[in-house]
Design an enzyme around this catalytic site. Structure first.
Site, mmCIF file in Angstrom:
data_model
loop_
_atom_site.group_PDB
_atom_site.id
_atom_site.type_symbol
_atom_site.label_atom_id
_atom_site.label_comp_id
_atom_site.label_asym_id
_atom_site.label_seq_id
_atom_site.Cartn_x
_atom_site.Cartn_y
_atom_site.Cartn_z
ATOM 1 N N GLU A 98 8.398 8.451 -0.839
ATOM 2 C CA GLU A 98 7.589 7.397 -0.514
ATOM 3 C C GLU A 98 8.509 6.473 0.195
ATOM 4 O OE1 GLU A 98 4.706 6.161 -3.129
ATOM 5 O OE2 GLU A 98 5.080 3.860 -2.700
ATOM 6 N N ASP A 100 8.420 2.457 1.674
ATOM 7 C CA ASP A 100 7.597 1.253 1.417
ATOM 8 C C ASP A 100 8.023 -0.041 2.284
ATOM 9 O OD1 ASP A 100 6.115 2.755 -0.537
ATOM 10 O OD2 ASP A 100 7.274 2.075 -2.077
ATOM 11 N N GLU A 102 6.251 -3.605 1.431
ATOM 12 C CA GLU A 102 5.421 -4.465 0.766
ATOM 13 C C GLU A 102 5.342 -5.950 0.853
ATOM 14 O OE1 GLU A 102 3.497 -2.141 -3.180
ATOM 15 O OE2 GLU A 102 5.700 -2.828 -3.447
#
Length: 286
Positions: A98, A100, A102
């Site tokens: 993953e 990311d 955010e």
């Protein structure tokens, strides 16, 4: 052992450049939210909404194994405390990879925190957080992920904010074998997102809205899992696929240093209390 030619030919065939005039109807599926996510303006705009009952989200139709992926976002304006807008690449399974972005909401007038992380084989704990040098709610800005066999680079409006290099030679796992889809969601995380959960979401301000446009991907697209781009570190023989071996030149290295010195607010590689047995291996290289 396969020759370089036999490896590169299927690799080049897999490289698909998605036109910048992308259409959300063609490239993405809304996956949850009971109508709270909407594709508008003939496919040129996508909005996610969050209210007390539910958030919303979408995912890409394609799976990618390496790519240079851009998306323009305009974040939830005003008092966005408790909300999280997540935009990331992820594979499936218990040992997932993953990458990311955010965006942690905050009270009106306080800056958003841009939270980044890299997971490989199900292991993350590589958080770095930044303030931005502009108001991300006032207009659209471009958030980019460069993912090639040598490195992952997070960029904002073309300015690199983080580089995670392939250090497998030092025993550090690197995402390179699992295809990933693009995901995004807007959801309530007021148990931790703003000041460690001290500031809760003000539902009187709902619905909260994040907006997306101008998706672009120059990437290896996988179909039915039949092929993989992760078997070689040699770039395809095409200038249009220069991203496959792209690295930071001296100018972008200076920009990266500028961001780290002025806007980084958390770096796991500096958190000695969190790693009493010693900092992760890659921290010695950063």
């Amino acid at each position: 052992m396969a020759s370089l030619k036999t490896v590169l030919v299927p690799l080049v065939a897999l490289l698909v450049t998605v036109a910048s005039a992308s259409n959300f109807y063609n490239d993405f599926d809304i996956t949850w939210g009971d109508g709270r996510a909407k594709i508008l303006s003939n496919g040129e705009l996508l909005t996610l909404n969050l209210d007390k009952a539910s958030g919303s989200g979408f995912q890409s139709r394609n799976e990618y194994l390496f790519g240079k992926i851009d998306m323009q976002l305009k974040l939830v304006p005003g008092n966005s405390a408790g909300t999280v807008t997540a935009y990331y690449l992820s594979s499936k399974g218990s040992a997932w990879d993953e990458i990311d972005f955010e965006f942690l909401g905050n009270l009106s007038g306080d800056p958003y925190i841009l939270h980044t992380n890299v997971f490989s084989q199900g292991k993350g704990n590589r958080e770095q957080q930044f303030y931005l040098w502009f108001d991300p709610t006032a207009d659209f800005h471009t958030y980019s992920i460069l993912w090639n066999p040598q490195r992952i680079v997070f960029s904002v409006d073309g300015t690199p904010i983080r580089e995670f290099k392939n250090l497998e030679s030092m025993g550090v796992p690197f995402p390179k074998n699992q295809p990933m889809r693009i995901y995004s969601s807007l959801w309530n995380a007021d148990d931790w997102a703003t000041r460690g959960g001290l500031v809760k979401t003000d539902w009187a301000l709902a619905p909260f809205t994040a907006s997306y446009r101008n998706f672009n991907a120059e990437a290896c697209v996988l179909s039915n899992g039949a092929s993989s781009c992760g078997t070689t570190t040699s770039p395809p023989a095409s200038t249009s696929n220069a991203w496959f071996s792209e690295e930071l030149d001296s100018t972008r290295q200076e920009r990266l240093k500028w961001v780290r010195e002025n806007y980084m607010v958390y770096n796991y590689c500096k958190d000695v209390n969190r790693f009493p047995q010693g900092l992760p291996t890659e921290c010695s290289m950063s």
